[in-house]
Design an enzyme around this catalytic site. Structure first.
Site, short mmCIF file in Angstrom:
data_model
loop_
_atom_site.label_atom_id
_atom_site.label_comp_id
_atom_site.label_asym_id
_atom_site.label_seq_id
_atom_site.Cartn_x
_atom_site.Cartn_y
_atom_site.Cartn_z
N GLU A 289 0.88 -1.17 0.00
CA GLU A 289 0.00 0.00 0.00
C GLU A 289 0.91 1.21 0.00
O GLU A 289 1.69 1.41 0.93
CB GLU A 289 -0.91 -0.04 1.23
N CYS B 58 -2.06 8.10 4.67
CA CYS B 58 -2.12 7.68 3.26
C CYS B 58 -3.45 8.06 2.64
O CYS B 58 -3.59 8.01 1.42
CB CYS B 58 -1.87 6.19 3.13
#
Length: 533
Positions: free
Chosen positions: A265, A302
């Protein structure tokens, strides 16, 4: 608890290497106590070999036993008390309240996976019963379920020293699936990693499981990390971090004689589209929520909303002015380390150097009594045109920190063009009225192609840990859009399907036996049932 500054390999402290590093506090630039030995190639091999040796017994344990392990890990982490929070605060600059909340999330998801594997239906058992009299050919008895993949390498994230680190979601889901784990600690918070690593190792001992179920290594990702990913015994990788780091691991794993999956990720700009009706009706409300999302955790998420697209005109100008006022009142916060701080400042300079980006507002500096050595990051609000973004792709690249770029589109088609040129993201958000959603249905359809999570009239920060969550998305947000790193579905990354054909009942796993002794939900001849079959 005195930190050892060593590797934890199959429950033992080891430090064969001579290279040492010490954590530096972003609060004041102070070098923190305890040097941490960097893992040698031999220690990486020892950890991977111990994981492989532990795997047959660990994957064969009763799910209730693995559930006990997960709950014990949570208990051991909670038992660390204030020492864990204080070390985490010193190493990351994160507030104690934030770390306490993250500890709660970490322990909560460990217990969530314990409940998942105790219930058992996650193995997706599918049964097609035999039809020996079928013509022209008989049908055999076929029984399929998910099984443990093998030893997993987990890389700690810089911005979540607990929830995406040693005992975070990757580790919890891998252990739940029956996979031993080798963790590579993040260099920014090695003491925090050791404390949690010792808690995990203590839980493994308490449950009398093989020591190789868990190991913890320190060292650079480009050496220790690559050695780990290319080790023959590692079967999958969990990673949360930068694009460059995730891509390096992905490429290394793909180049192995036997390639393995890397579930990386790597972040995104998480674009927000403010549609005309919503902009007219509630610009001030959107500005307040947007500012809170952009500056949460000094923008070090994120899911930080790094781009906001709207229709040029009075309503969008009102939104820009209101957001600027909000941003101007936000005091600079401490960023996780000096590398992230430098990258943030450089990213802002790069955006503004194009000559097509205007700075609308900047947050307040740190208070005069704050340490000048602190890695402070000031919030920033920038603006450009959709035409500029369409002409210069670099304007839509992530700047990791408390900043966002407002993008004014001239018309509907230009807004759609922005959406079509987006790469993969973790999230896409729309602020809209019901009329907007109807009129811009084609925009929503495009955004569905671009992200793992679509948000309506909300903000992307704040990721609920639950069964329905998707924390993933098309490349380059992640290396595999089929999976999530948050929520119960994260376990699916570390399992693979196996079909048993024609086996007698006594030789089948409990999940596939005809009487269904675990009473899990199974698909039997096309019908979901908890009955036998």
């Amino acid at each position: 608890m005195t930190l050892q500054g060593t590797q934890i390999i199959a429950g033992e402290f080891r430090a064969a290497g001579t290279d040492q590093v010490r954590a530096v506090s972003p609060i004041d630039g102070r070098t923190l106590p305890t040097s941490f030995a960097q893992a040698t190639p031999d220690e990486v091999s020892q950890a991977a070999a111990a994981a492989q040796a532990a795997w047959p017994a660990f994957r064969g344990t009763d799910p209730a036993k693995r559930a006990d392990l997960l709950r014990r890990i949570a208990q051991e982490i909670e038992g660390l008390g204030d020492e864990l929070i204080e070390r985490g605060r010193l190493e990351t600059g994160l507030a104690a309240a934030r770390l306490e909340s993250e500890r709660g999330r970490t322990c909560g998801q460990l217990r969530m996976f314990a409940e998942l594997i105790e219930e058992g239906s996650w193995v997706d058992a599918r049964i097609t019963t035999a039809m020996p009299d079928r013509t022209p050919l008989p049908r055999p008895d076929l029984r399929r379920m998910l099984v443990s993949l093998g030893p997993v390498a987990v890389f700690c994230a810089s911005n979540f020293p607990l929830a995406f680190s040693v005992a975070g979601g990757d580790t919890a889901s891998a252990l739940a699936a029956g996979c031993p784990v080798v963790v590579k600690a993040h260099s920014s918070h090695p003491g925090t990693a050791e404390l949690v690593g010792r808690a995990v190792a203590a839980a493994v001992r308490h449950e009398k499981l093989p020591g190789g179920v868990f190991s913890l290594l320190h060292g650079p990702g480009r050496s220790v990390g690559i050695d780990l990913v290319t080790n023959e015994f590692i079967t999958a990788v969990g990673f949360t971090g930068s694009y460059s780091g995730g891509r390096a691991l992905f490429d290394a794993a793909a180049s192995r004689p036997k390639p393995i999956p890397v579930y990386a990720e790597m972040g995104s700009i998480n674009p927000v589209f403010v549609l005309p009706g919503a902009a007219r009706e509630r610009s001030a409300q959107i500005a307040s929520g947007l500012t809170g999302s952009v500056t949460l955790g000094v923008g070090q998420f994120c899911t930080n909303p790094g781009m906001v697209v709207g229709m040029a005109g009075e309503s969008f100008d009102t939104l820009a002015e209101a957001t600027g006022r909000e941003i101007s009142g936000v005091e600079a916060g401490i960023m996780l380390n000096d590398r992230i701080q430098r990258a943030y400042r450089d990213g802002l300079k790069t955006l503004q150097s194009t000559g097509q980006v205007e700075q609308l507002a900047v947050g307040r500096e740190r208070s005069p009594d704050a340490s000048p050595e602190a890695t402070a990051g000031q919030a920033a609000l920038l603006r450009t045109s959709a035409a500029a973004v369409l002409a210069e792709r670099s304007l839509s690249e992530e700047v990791f920190g408390p900043a966002t770029l407002l993008v004014a589109a001239d018309d509907r088609e230009q807004m759609l063009a922005i959406a079509r040129t987006l790469v993969g993201h973790l999230t896409c958000t729309v602020h809209a009225t019901e009329e907007d959603l109807h009129e811009y249905a084609d925009l929503i359809a495009v955004l569905e192609e671009k992200a793992g999570r679509l948000i309506c009239n909300g903000y992307p920060t704040g990721v609920e840990v639950c069964a329905a969550m998707t924390h993933g998305g098309p490349f380059p947000a992640t290396t595999d859009p089929h999976f999530t790193s948050v929520g119960t579905a994260a376990i699916l990354r570390f399992a693979r399907p196996v079909t048993w054909q024609g086996f007698p009942d006594a030789a089948l796993p409990p999940e596939l036996k005809r009487a269904n002794p675990r009473k899990i939900l199974r698909l039997v001849d096309g019908v979901y049932t908890r009955e036998g079959g």
